[in-house]
Design a protein around this motif. Structure first.
Motif, PDB file in Angstrom:
ATOM      1  N   VAL A   2     -74.758 -23.345 -53.997  1.00 12.18           N
ATOM      2  CA  VAL A   2     -75.164 -23.751 -52.658  1.00 12.18           C
ATOM      3  C   VAL A   2     -76.088 -22.658 -52.104  1.00 12.18           C
ATOM      4  CG1 VAL A   2     -74.372 -24.331 -50.350  1.00 12.18           C
ATOM      5  CG2 VAL A   2     -72.993 -24.975 -52.340  1.00 12.18           C
ATOM      6  N   PRO A   3     -77.390 -22.952 -51.950  1.00 18.50           N
ATOM      7  CA  PRO A   3     -78.332 -21.927 -51.490  1.00 18.50           C
ATOM      8  C   PRO A   3     -77.949 -21.267 -50.165  1.00 18.50           C
ATOM      9  CG  PRO A   3     -79.520 -23.828 -52.328  1.00 18.50           C
ATOM     10  CD  PRO A   3     -78.066 -24.206 -52.291  1.00 18.50           C
ATOM     11  N   SER A   4     -77.393 -22.032 -49.221  1.00 21.96           N
ATOM     12  CA  SER A   4     -77.029 -21.447 -47.926  1.00 21.96           C
ATOM     13  C   SER A   4     -75.904 -20.417 -48.081  1.00 21.96           C
ATOM     14  CB  SER A   4     -76.629 -22.536 -46.930  1.00 21.96           C
ATOM     15  OG  SER A   4     -75.498 -23.237 -47.386  1.00 21.96           O
ATOM     16  N   VAL A   5     -74.976 -20.658 -49.006  1.00 16.75           N
ATOM     17  CA  VAL A   5     -73.889 -19.699 -49.245  1.00 16.75           C
ATOM     18  C   VAL A   5     -74.441 -18.449 -49.931  1.00 16.75           C
ATOM     19  CG1 VAL A   5     -71.696 -19.313 -50.433  1.00 16.75           C
ATOM     20  CG2 VAL A   5     -72.135 -21.502 -49.302  1.00 16.75           C
ATOM     21  N   ILE A   6     -75.360 -18.640 -50.875  1.00 20.11           N
ATOM     22  CA  ILE A   6     -76.001 -17.497 -51.536  1.00 20.11           C
ATOM     23  C   ILE A   6     -76.700 -16.632 -50.495  1.00 20.11           C
ATOM     24  CG2 ILE A   6     -77.825 -16.799 -53.146  1.00 20.11           C
ATOM     25  CD1 ILE A   6     -77.186 -19.351 -54.766  1.00 20.11           C
ATOM     26  N   LEU A   7     -77.451 -17.269 -49.606  1.00 21.79           N
ATOM     27  CA  LEU A   7     -78.178 -16.535 -48.563  1.00 21.79           C
ATOM     28  C   LEU A   7     -77.219 -15.837 -47.601  1.00 21.79           C
ATOM     29  CD1 LEU A   7     -80.900 -15.805 -47.307  1.00 21.79           C
ATOM     30  CD2 LEU A   7     -80.738 -17.905 -45.955  1.00 21.79           C
ATOM     31  N   THR A   8     -76.140 -16.519 -47.222  1.00 27.52           N
ATOM     32  CA  THR A   8     -75.148 -15.921 -46.318  1.00 27.52           C
ATOM     33  C   THR A   8     -74.542 -14.668 -46.942  1.00 27.52           C
ATOM     34  OG1 THR A   8     -74.622 -18.053 -45.323  1.00 27.52           O
ATOM     35  CG2 THR A   8     -72.963 -16.324 -45.107  1.00 27.52           C
ATOM     36  N   ALA A   9     -74.151 -14.758 -48.207  1.00 25.17           N
ATOM     37  CA  ALA A   9     -73.566 -13.596 -48.896  1.00 25.17           C
ATOM     38  C   ALA A   9     -74.577 -12.459 -48.982  1.00 25.17           C
ATOM     39  CB  ALA A   9     -73.088 -14.002 -50.284  1.00 25.17           C
ATOM     40  N   PHE A  10     -75.814 -12.793 -49.300  1.00 28.02           N
ATOM     41  CA  PHE A  10     -76.867 -11.783 -49.413  1.00 28.02           C
ATOM     42  C   PHE A  10     -77.088 -11.077 -48.078  1.00 28.02           C
ATOM     43  CE2 PHE A  10     -81.237 -10.309 -49.260  1.00 28.02           C
ATOM     44  CZ  PHE A  10     -81.380  -9.657 -50.477  1.00 28.02           C
ATOM     45  N   VAL A  11     -77.219 -11.861 -47.006  1.00 27.35           N
ATOM     46  CA  VAL A  11     -77.510 -11.314 -45.675  1.00 27.35           C
ATOM     47  C   VAL A  11     -76.338 -10.484 -45.151  1.00 27.35           C
ATOM     48  CG1 VAL A  11     -77.851 -11.988 -43.253  1.00 27.35           C
ATOM     49  CG2 VAL A  11     -79.219 -13.040 -45.053  1.00 27.35           C
ATOM     50  N   LEU A  12     -75.124 -10.846 -45.503  1.00 22.96           N
ATOM     51  CA  LEU A  12     -73.964 -10.089 -45.033  1.00 22.96           C
ATOM     52  C   LEU A  12     -73.774  -8.796 -45.819  1.00 22.96           C
ATOM     53  CD1 LEU A  12     -71.606 -10.078 -43.037  1.00 22.96           C
ATOM     54  CD2 LEU A  12     -70.241 -11.200 -44.783  1.00 22.96           C
ATOM     55  N   VAL A  13     -73.963  -8.834 -47.127  1.00 24.49           N
ATOM     56  CA  VAL A  13     -73.691  -7.666 -47.969  1.00 24.49           C
ATOM     57  C   VAL A  13     -74.815  -6.632 -47.906  1.00 24.49           C
ATOM     58  CG1 VAL A  13     -73.340  -6.908 -50.372  1.00 24.49           C
ATOM     59  CG2 VAL A  13     -72.094  -8.892 -49.484  1.00 24.49           C
ATOM     60  N   LEU A  14     -76.060  -7.070 -47.821  1.00 24.48           N
ATOM     61  CA  LEU A  14     -77.192  -6.133 -47.867  1.00 24.48           C
ATOM     62  C   LEU A  14     -77.116  -5.033 -46.803  1.00 24.48           C
ATOM     63  CD1 LEU A  14     -79.874  -5.438 -49.309  1.00 24.48           C
ATOM     64  CD2 LEU A  14     -81.011  -6.798 -47.554  1.00 24.48           C
ATOM     65  N   PRO A  15     -76.953  -5.351 -45.510  1.00 21.26           N
ATOM     66  CA  PRO A  15     -76.928  -4.255 -44.527  1.00 21.26           C
ATOM     67  C   PRO A  15     -75.676  -3.390 -44.622  1.00 21.26           C
ATOM     68  CG  PRO A  15     -76.524  -6.354 -43.437  1.00 21.26           C
ATOM     69  CD  PRO A  15     -76.906  -6.657 -44.855  1.00 21.26           C
ATOM     70  N   VAL A  16     -74.606  -3.922 -45.200  1.00 20.61           N
ATOM     71  CA  VAL A  16     -73.389  -3.132 -45.384  1.00 20.61           C
ATOM     72  C   VAL A  16     -73.618  -2.043 -46.421  1.00 20.61           C
ATOM     73  CG1 VAL A  16     -71.025  -3.225 -46.272  1.00 20.61           C
ATOM     74  CG2 VAL A  16     -71.822  -4.971 -44.691  1.00 20.61           C
ATOM     75  N   GLU A  17     -74.372  -2.362 -47.468  1.00 17.07           N
ATOM     76  CA  GLU A  17     -74.572  -1.430 -48.575  1.00 17.07           C
ATOM     77  C   GLU A  17     -75.706  -0.438 -48.345  1.00 17.07           C
ATOM     78  OE1 GLU A  17     -72.873  -0.702 -51.433  1.00 17.07           O
ATOM     79  OE2 GLU A  17     -71.355  -1.957 -50.514  1.00 17.07           O
ATOM     80  N   LEU A  18     -76.643  -0.742 -47.449  1.00 16.33           N
ATOM     81  CA  LEU A  18     -77.777   0.171 -47.275  1.00 16.33           C
ATOM     82  C   LEU A  18     -77.354   1.577 -46.876  1.00 16.33           C
ATOM     83  CD1 LEU A  18     -80.591  -2.066 -45.769  1.00 16.33           C
ATOM     84  CD2 LEU A  18     -80.593  -0.889 -47.961  1.00 16.33           C
ATOM     85  N   PRO A  19     -76.450   1.744 -45.909  1.00 18.24           N
ATOM     86  CA  PRO A  19     -76.062   3.113 -45.572  1.00 18.24           C
ATOM     87  C   PRO A  19     -74.793   3.572 -46.292  1.00 18.24           C
ATOM     88  CG  PRO A  19     -75.259   1.627 -43.896  1.00 18.24           C
ATOM     89  CD  PRO A  19     -75.981   0.779 -44.913  1.00 18.24           C
ATOM     90  N   ASP A  20     -74.423   2.907 -47.346  1.00 17.52           N
ATOM     91  CA  ASP A  20     -73.124   3.142 -47.980  1.00 17.52           C
ATOM     92  C   ASP A  20     -73.187   4.267 -49.011  1.00 17.52           C
ATOM     93  OD1 ASP A  20     -70.356   2.098 -48.157  1.00 17.52           O
ATOM     94  OD2 ASP A  20     -70.910   1.755 -50.239  1.00 17.52           O
ATOM     95  N   LYS A  21     -72.005   4.750 -49.388  1.00 19.03           N
ATOM     96  CA  LYS A  21     -71.914   5.821 -50.380  1.00 19.03           C
ATOM     97  C   LYS A  21     -72.505   5.412 -51.719  1.00 19.03           C
ATOM     98  CE  LYS A  21     -67.165   4.512 -51.578  1.00 19.03           C
ATOM     99  NZ  LYS A  21     -67.073   3.432 -50.608  1.00 19.03           N
TER     100      LYS A  21
END
Length: 198
Positions: A2-21
């Motif tokens: 489901v493309p919308s679920v793929i996009l949702t997961a991507f958008v949620l995880v990306l900013p979490v990992e940018l400043p991460d260890k």
């Protein structure tokens, strides 16, 4: 898928990992080893971690719907609070490594895999991935979106190096991620209430 679920997961995880260890661990590894084996090892570690988180979230979805949406809400609230509180702390520390070591591709990839696989346990991206897998019941879509976000972050860290770390507005990224977590928590609470009332 489901493309919308793929996009949702991507958008949620990306900013979490940018400043991460994990970003900074990858940066450090990229100062010691060539970028390609570092990226290969890190990408493999992330793939395995995302698969574990999706499996945990999928198992969670076997429980009653109201309980699942309540647990998902709690996961996202915890993530939002942790991100918001950490916004003022700045980037997580990463020791500068010595000059690049001359080592084999396989050894550099294996070291990178081990470091990131160990560092990622209990990370906010794992919580988000498990929560999304439980909420959407689309494990492959959640896996692809989450893993893609992690690959983007690790690719930036491995191939662009230290220049990236100096320019990241860490506090803003963490607050945006906290807002996304809070939004998903509200949606999960509404679903919980609707399920209990229905």
């Amino acid at each position: 898928m489901v493309p919308s679920v793929i996009l949702t997961a991507f958008v949620l995880v990306l900013p979490v990992e940018l400043p991460d260890k994990t970003l900074f661990a990858t940066l450090v590894l990229a100062t010691r080893f060539p970028a390609l084996p570092v990226f290969t090892g890190v990408a493999t570690a992330f793939g395995l971690q995302v698969a574990i988180a999706v499996t945990a979230g999928s198992l969670l979805s076997l429980l009653p719907e109201a309980l699942v949406s309540g647990v998902v809400a709690v996961l996202f609230v915890v993530g939002a609070v942790l991100l918001w509180r950490s916004a003022a702390e700045g980037p997580e520390d990463a020791d500068d490594a010595a000059a690049r070591e001359q080592t084999s591709f396989l050894r550099a990839a294996a070291i990178s895999f081990g470091v990131l696989f160990a560092a990622e346990w209990g990370d906010l991206s794992q919580l988000a991935t498990a929560g999304l897998a439980a909420r959407y019941e689309e494990p492959l879509s959640v896996f692809l979106g989450s893993w893609a976000a992690l690959l983007v972050v690790s690719g930036l860290a491995a191939f662009l190096g230290r220049k990236l770390a100096d320019r990241l507005p860490v506090a803003v990224i963490r607050r945006v991620a906290a807002g996304l977590f809070a939004l998903f928590a509200v949606v999960a609470v509404v679903e919980t209430v609707r399920t209990l009332a229905g």
